[in-house]
Design an enzyme around this catalytic site. Structure first.
Site, PDB file in Angstrom:
ATOM      1  CB  ALA A 130       9.651  -5.482   2.981  1.00 27.50           C
TER       2      ALA A 130
ATOM      3  CB  SER B 133       4.003 -12.527   1.359  1.00 25.97           C
ATOM      4  OG  SER B 133       4.624 -10.734   1.904  1.00 25.97           O
TER       5      SER B 133
ATOM      6  CB  SER C 176       4.490   0.563  13.301  1.00 21.17           C
ATOM      7  OG  SER C 176       3.307   1.184  14.326  1.00 21.17           O
TER       8      SER C 176
ATOM      9  CG  PHE D 225      -1.564   1.162   1.694  1.00 21.17           C
ATOM     10  CD1 PHE D 225      -2.470   2.132   0.379  1.00 21.17           C
ATOM     11  CD2 PHE D 225      -1.220   1.574   3.456  1.00 21.17           C
ATOM     12  CE1 PHE D 225      -2.938   3.381   0.822  1.00 21.17           C
ATOM     13  CE2 PHE D 225      -2.400   2.786   3.327  1.00 21.17           C
ATOM     14  CZ  PHE D 225      -2.786   3.865   2.555  1.00 21.17           C
TER      15      PHE D 225
ATOM     16  CB  VAL E  87     -10.877   1.822  11.012  1.00 21.38           C
ATOM     17  CG1 VAL E  87     -10.229   2.856  10.821  1.00 21.38           C
ATOM     18  CG2 VAL E  87     -12.772   2.424  10.859  1.00 21.38           C
TER      19      VAL E  87
ATOM     20  NE  ARG F 231      -9.428  -4.554  16.450  1.00 20.67           N
ATOM     21  CZ  ARG F 231      -9.010  -4.755  15.522  1.00 20.67           C
ATOM     22  NH1 ARG F 231      -8.973  -5.027  13.526  1.00 20.67           N
ATOM     23  NH2 ARG F 231      -8.063  -3.365  15.018  1.00 20.67           N
TER      24      ARG F 231
ATOM     25  CE1 TYR G  52       3.911  -3.744  12.062  1.00 17.69           C
ATOM     26  CE2 TYR G  52       2.711  -1.983  13.743  1.00 17.69           C
ATOM     27  CZ  TYR G  52       3.264  -3.173  12.497  1.00 17.69           C
ATOM     28  OH  TYR G  52       2.984  -1.534  11.674  1.00 17.69           O
TER      29      TYR G  52
ATOM     30  CG  ASN H  64      -4.085   4.528  12.659  1.00 18.49           C
ATOM     31  OD1 ASN H  64      -3.694   5.117  13.310  1.00 18.49           O
ATOM     32  ND2 ASN H  64      -4.289   3.484  12.342  1.00 18.49           N
TER      33      ASN H  64
ATOM     34  CE  LYS I 155       7.663  -2.071  11.223  1.00 22.15           C
ATOM     35  NZ  LYS I 155       7.842  -2.273   9.741  1.00 22.15           N
TER      36      LYS I 155
HETATM   37  N1  LIG Z   1      -0.384   1.702   6.649  1.00 20.67           N
HETATM   38  C1  LIG Z   1       0.176   2.079   8.100  1.00 20.67           C
HETATM   39  O1  LIG Z   1      -0.791   2.492   8.589  1.00 20.67           O
HETATM   40  C2  LIG Z   1       0.873   1.575   8.768  1.00 20.67           C
HETATM   41  C3  LIG Z   1       1.695   2.070  10.505  1.00 20.67           C
HETATM   42  C4  LIG Z   1       2.743   1.809  10.497  1.00 20.67           C
HETATM   43  C5  LIG Z   1       4.354   1.536  10.057  1.00 20.67           C
HETATM   44  N2  LIG Z   1       3.443   1.049   8.861  1.00 20.67           N
HETATM   45  C6  LIG Z   1       4.678   0.001   8.030  1.00 20.67           C
HETATM   46  O2  LIG Z   1       4.589   0.879   6.730  1.00 20.67           O
HETATM   47  C7  LIG Z   1       5.451  -0.451   6.043  1.00 20.67           C
HETATM   48  C8  LIG Z   1       4.650  -0.342   4.679  1.00 20.67           C
HETATM   49  O3  LIG Z   1       3.281  -1.009   5.430  1.00 20.67           O
HETATM   50  P1  LIG Z   1       2.017  -0.904   4.630  1.00 20.67           P
HETATM   51  O4  LIG Z   1       1.022  -0.974   5.355  1.00 20.67           O
HETATM   52  O5  LIG Z   1       2.195  -0.245   3.290  1.00 20.67           O
HETATM   53  O6  LIG Z   1       1.440  -2.700   4.503  1.00 20.67           O
HETATM   54  P2  LIG Z   1       1.325  -3.690   3.376  1.00 20.67           P
HETATM   55  O7  LIG Z   1       1.307  -4.713   3.417  1.00 20.67           O
HETATM   56  O8  LIG Z   1       0.128  -2.670   2.082  1.00 20.67           O
HETATM   57  O9  LIG Z   1       2.826  -3.533   3.067  1.00 20.67           O
HETATM   58  C9  LIG Z   1       3.744  -4.343   2.955  1.00 20.67           C
HETATM   59  C10 LIG Z   1       4.597  -4.981   2.216  1.00 20.67           C
HETATM   60  O10 LIG Z   1       6.370  -6.085   2.365  1.00 20.67           O
HETATM   61  C11 LIG Z   1       6.546  -6.665   1.799  1.00 20.67           C
HETATM   62  N3  LIG Z   1       6.847  -7.737   2.323  1.00 20.67           N
HETATM   63  C12 LIG Z   1       5.699  -8.593   3.955  1.00 20.67           C
HETATM   64  N4  LIG Z   1       7.472  -9.735   3.636  1.00 20.67           N
HETATM   65  C13 LIG Z   1       8.477  -9.364   2.856  1.00 20.67           C
HETATM   66  C14 LIG Z   1       9.526 -10.362   2.998  1.00 20.67           C
HETATM   67  N5  LIG Z   1       9.207 -11.124   2.996  1.00 20.67           N
HETATM   68  N6  LIG Z   1      10.352  -9.595   1.898  1.00 20.67           N
HETATM   69  C15 LIG Z   1       9.781  -9.148   1.272  1.00 20.67           C
HETATM   70  N7  LIG Z   1       8.739  -7.998   0.924  1.00 20.67           N
HETATM   71  C16 LIG Z   1       7.686  -8.352   2.106  1.00 20.67           C
HETATM   72  C17 LIG Z   1       4.556  -7.245   1.083  1.00 20.67           C
HETATM   73  O11 LIG Z   1       4.460  -8.294   0.088  1.00 20.67           O
HETATM   74  C18 LIG Z   1       3.781  -5.987   1.244  1.00 20.67           C
HETATM   75  O12 LIG Z   1       3.585  -5.384   0.077  1.00 20.67           O
HETATM   76  C19 LIG Z   1       5.433  -1.256   6.885  1.00 20.67           C
HETATM   77  O13 LIG Z   1       6.773  -1.285   7.527  1.00 20.67           O
HETATM   78  C20 LIG Z   1       4.482  -1.862   7.886  1.00 20.67           C
HETATM   79  O14 LIG Z   1       4.982  -2.251   9.438  1.00 20.67           O
HETATM   80  C21 LIG Z   1       1.969   1.251   8.371  1.00 20.67           C
END
Ligand SMILES: NC(=O)c1ccc[n+]([C@@H]2O[C@H](COP(=O)([O-])OP(=O)(O)OC[C@H]3O[C@@H](n4cnc5c(N)ncnc54)[C@H](O)[C@@H]3O)[C@@H](O)[C@H]2O)c1
Length: 312
Positions: free
Chosen positions: A77, A36, A120, A14, A188, A270, A144, A173, A148
């Site tokens: 990732a 994945s 995060s 994303f 959400v 939750r 999780y 978020n 981090k």
């Molecule tokens: N979305 C949020 O609000 C949010 C909040 C805090 C932190 N984050 C962090 O931001 C980053 C991106 O989050 P996102 O929301 O885009 O999640 P997401 O799941 O859409 O993206 C994570 C990506 O990592 C890839 N991935 C997972 N395991 C892997 C591996 N072993 N090797 C290679 N690729 C792998 C997945 O295929 C996916 O494309 C993450 O590190 C997440 O912890 C996101």
């Protein structure tokens, strides 16, 4: 940022896909993602010359090849669900801790200048103090969050041992188009928008008075770009909007934007959910010159519009 050689791990996810889109036209961008959770569909709108390698960050050979000649690595990732991490802590340790250590080692070996690590807001845990300031003591309350936190410490360690520039961002978020609404742990806003686009009712956990700091993904990627180019080596920076919005308010705004009442059902709260979470973004503003530009109403409007296009 211009003419920079960038690698985005997790670039098919994303946030990663939006970052690739933002940087792709002006920089030489490559993606390493094992798909994945992410998908090549997320990268359909990015410039054609973005190179995508399907491989895990746990695959050392693929990692070192992907790092060659890069100036900056955005390490996104990860496995990303708090409740899933409680059920499967080892998987989170493997991908988020061992994986991050492998990324940092490959970064050093390839003499990459800077790594920006996506941490995060989860590291603040259940603390009731708001807003969350970077100087607060972290209190991870899930595997999780712990994973981090270890990643953050590993960045600090490698910066001092090897002189690598590391920037840690604590993301609150994020929301916007392409966020996956299908997992039981989906965020959400993605769940609400997908349900509304499908003309279904929404479920609110608990009384809906719980608040979150929602940041539109376009604002987040703008901040990530700044984190890659500004003189912020060694910094730890919150990335949020700085405002708290309740889940009920999100539902109300969406209903107003759509011009229809939403059918809502209240489920059980939750377990483990924090009541309120809001970022202090003073540091992001001072060090990055970051200002969130997208109002929640506009961001929700764009997000809902995108989920509707997915129904056609
Ligand atoms: N979305 C949020 O609000 C949010 C909040 C805090 C932190 N984050 C962090 O931001 C980053 C991106 O989050 P996102 O929301 O885009 O999640 P997401 O799941 O859409 O993206 C994570 C990506 O990592 C890839 N991935 C997972 N395991 C892997 C591996 N072993 N090797 C290679 N690729 C792998 C997945 O295929 C996916 O494309 C993450 O590190 C997440 O912890 C996101």
């Amino acid at each position: 940022m211009q003419g920079t050689r960038v690698l985005v791990t997790g670039g098919a996810g994303f946030i990663g896909s939006h970052l690739v889109e933002q940087l792709g036209a002006r920089n030489e961008v490559a993606v390493l993602d094992d798909l994945s959770a992410g998908s090549l569909r997320n990268l359909e709108t990015v410039p054609r010359d973005v190179h995508v390698k399907k491989a895990s960050i746990l695959n050392r050979k693929a990692l070192s090849t992907a790092m060659e000649g890069r100036d900056i690595v955005y390490h996104l990732a990860a496995k990303t669900s708090v409740p899933d991490s409680v059920a499967h802590p080892e998987a989170y340790w493997r991908t988020n801790v061992q994986g991050t250590l492998a990324v940092l080692k490959a970064v050093v070996d390839a003499k990459v200048r800077r790594v920006v690590f996506a941490s995060s807001a989860a590291v603040y845990g259940n603390s009731e103090t708001n807003p969350k300031v970077e100087t607060m003591r972290p209190a991870p309350a899930s595997p999780y969050a712990t994973s981090k936190m270890v990643g953050e410490f590993a960045c600090e360690e490698i910066a001092s041992l090897k002189g690598l520039e590391t920037v840690v961002v604590r993301i609150f978020n994020a929301y916007g188009p392409r966020q996956d609404p299908t997992s039981p742990y989906a965020s959400v806003i993605s769940k609400f928008c997908a349900a509304m686009a499908a003309d279904e009712g929404i479920e609110i956990y608990g009384d809906g008075g719980q608040t979150r700091d929602f940041l539109y993904v376009g604002d987040l990627t703008a901040a990530l770009e700044l984190a890659g180019e500004r003189p912020v080596a060694g910094q730890l920076i919150n990335l949020g909007s700085g405002s708290a919005t309740s889940v009920n308010e999100v539902a109300r705004l969406l209903s107003e934007i759509a011009g229809v009442p939403i059918r809502t059902k209240h489920g059980e709260p939750r377990p483990g959910d924090v009541r309120d979470s809001r970022a202090d973004i003073t540091r992001a503003s001072a060090k990055l010159g970051f200002t969130p530009r997208t109002s929640l109403r506009d961001g929700l409007g764009r997000t809902l519009a995108w989920y509707r296009t997915q129904r056609r």
